[in-house]
Write an enzyme that holds these catalytic residues in place. Structure first.
Site, PDB file in Angstrom:
ATOM      1  CD  GLU A  47       0.546   5.373  -0.650  1.00 32.71           C
ATOM      2  OE1 GLU A  47       1.404   5.334   0.253  1.00 32.71           O
ATOM      3  OE2 GLU A  47      -0.645   5.637  -0.444  1.00 32.71           O
ATOM      4  CG  HIS A  72       2.478   8.522   2.410  1.00 31.21           C
ATOM      5  ND1 HIS A  72       2.219   8.945   3.692  1.00 31.21           N
ATOM      6  CD2 HIS A  72       1.318   7.955   1.954  1.00 31.21           C
ATOM      7  CE1 HIS A  72       0.966   8.651   4.012  1.00 31.21           C
ATOM      8  NE2 HIS A  72       0.404   8.059   2.981  1.00 31.21           N
ATOM      9  CG  HIS A 123      -1.828   1.183   1.306  1.00 30.98           C
ATOM     10  ND1 HIS A 123      -2.766   1.338   2.296  1.00 30.98           N
ATOM     11  CD2 HIS A 123      -1.932   2.303   0.538  1.00 30.98           C
ATOM     12  CE1 HIS A 123      -3.411   2.484   2.124  1.00 30.98           C
ATOM     13  NE2 HIS A 123      -2.912   3.091   1.075  1.00 30.98           N
TER      14      HIS A 123
END
Length: 232
Positions: free
Chosen positions: A124, A128, A82
């Site tokens: 992502e 992040h 993930h």
């Protein structure tokens, strides 16, 4: 009597003011580091149980959109990445560069074996990866190294039938096959009654490490369901 009450009020006001200033000071200290690229304490490697994700996507009517590769392709996925998330000891940074540097399409495509949905990879990176302090290539190389450092328990690789397990059993299975991993460094999350993710805490040099806050947020159900791999 009035003087006594006034004195009590002044004491309470002073205490409230002191607490407020202390809280504000802590917030300012946090804000100095909040969302500063590269300034974080550790990573969380989040491994999603793909069959749970695909069942939930189908129930929401979202299957067949951005998850085509993961939920509609030929390969029956088990645990997929993930994300690799920079974390503080309390809380986490996100979207550390706005707008995020554009992610090269070829680099995105190179990650589909681990993160089998283009939309996930782009998200992502934006949310992040920009907080890692690394360039896009360096960040996704780190994602690949983190995933390579974790062995998936063999009983989950080709799950052919639905399995009901306790979250602690899943943690124990990962600990058994990953030397150095401990209960304080891994957490299982759930969505409804299904196993959702296994989250593993790693230092910046990708060694397993304890993470109390992540561990506290783990699934509290006594049992969870693991749907089988597609075709099972």
């Amino acid at each position: 009597m009035i003087d006594s009450r006034a004195g009590t009020f002044r004491i309470l006001l002073a205490l409230i003011t002191a607490i407020t200033l202390a809280t504000a000071g802590a917030a300012v200290a946090q804000d100095r580091r909040q969302n500063a690229p590269g300034e974080f304490d550790f990573y969380v490697l989040a491994l999603s149980w793909s069959p749970s994700f695909c069942q939930e996507a189908a129930e929401r009517g979202h299957a067949g959109r951005s998850q085509d590769t993961q939920c509609g392709g030929e390969r029956p996925y088990s645990f997929v990445v993930h994300g690799l998330w920079p974390q503080y000891e309390r809380g986490f940074p996100d979207y550390c560069q706005r707008p995020a540097p554009r992610l090269d399409r070829n680099l995105m495509a190179s990650m589909l074996d681990l993160m089998p949905a283009p939309g996930l990879i782009y998200n992502e990176w934006d949310k992040h990866g920009t907080c890692s302090g690394l360039g896009a290539r360096g960040y996704f190389e780190t994602v690949r190294k983190a995933r390579a450092a974790v062995k998936i328990p063999p009983e989950f690789l080709e799950l052919a039938a639905e399995k009901t397990v306790a979250p602690d059993e899943v943690e124990a299975a990962f600990i058994k096959v990953n030397p150095g991993l401990s209960n304080s460094a891994v957490a299982v999350t759930c969505s409804r009654s299904r196993l959702s993710e296994v989250r593993i805490c790693m230092s910046k040099d990708l060694q397993f490490r304890a993470c109390e806050e992540i561990d506290r947020r783990g699934c509290r159900r006594e049992q969870v369901v693991m749907p089988p791999l597609r075709g099972g």
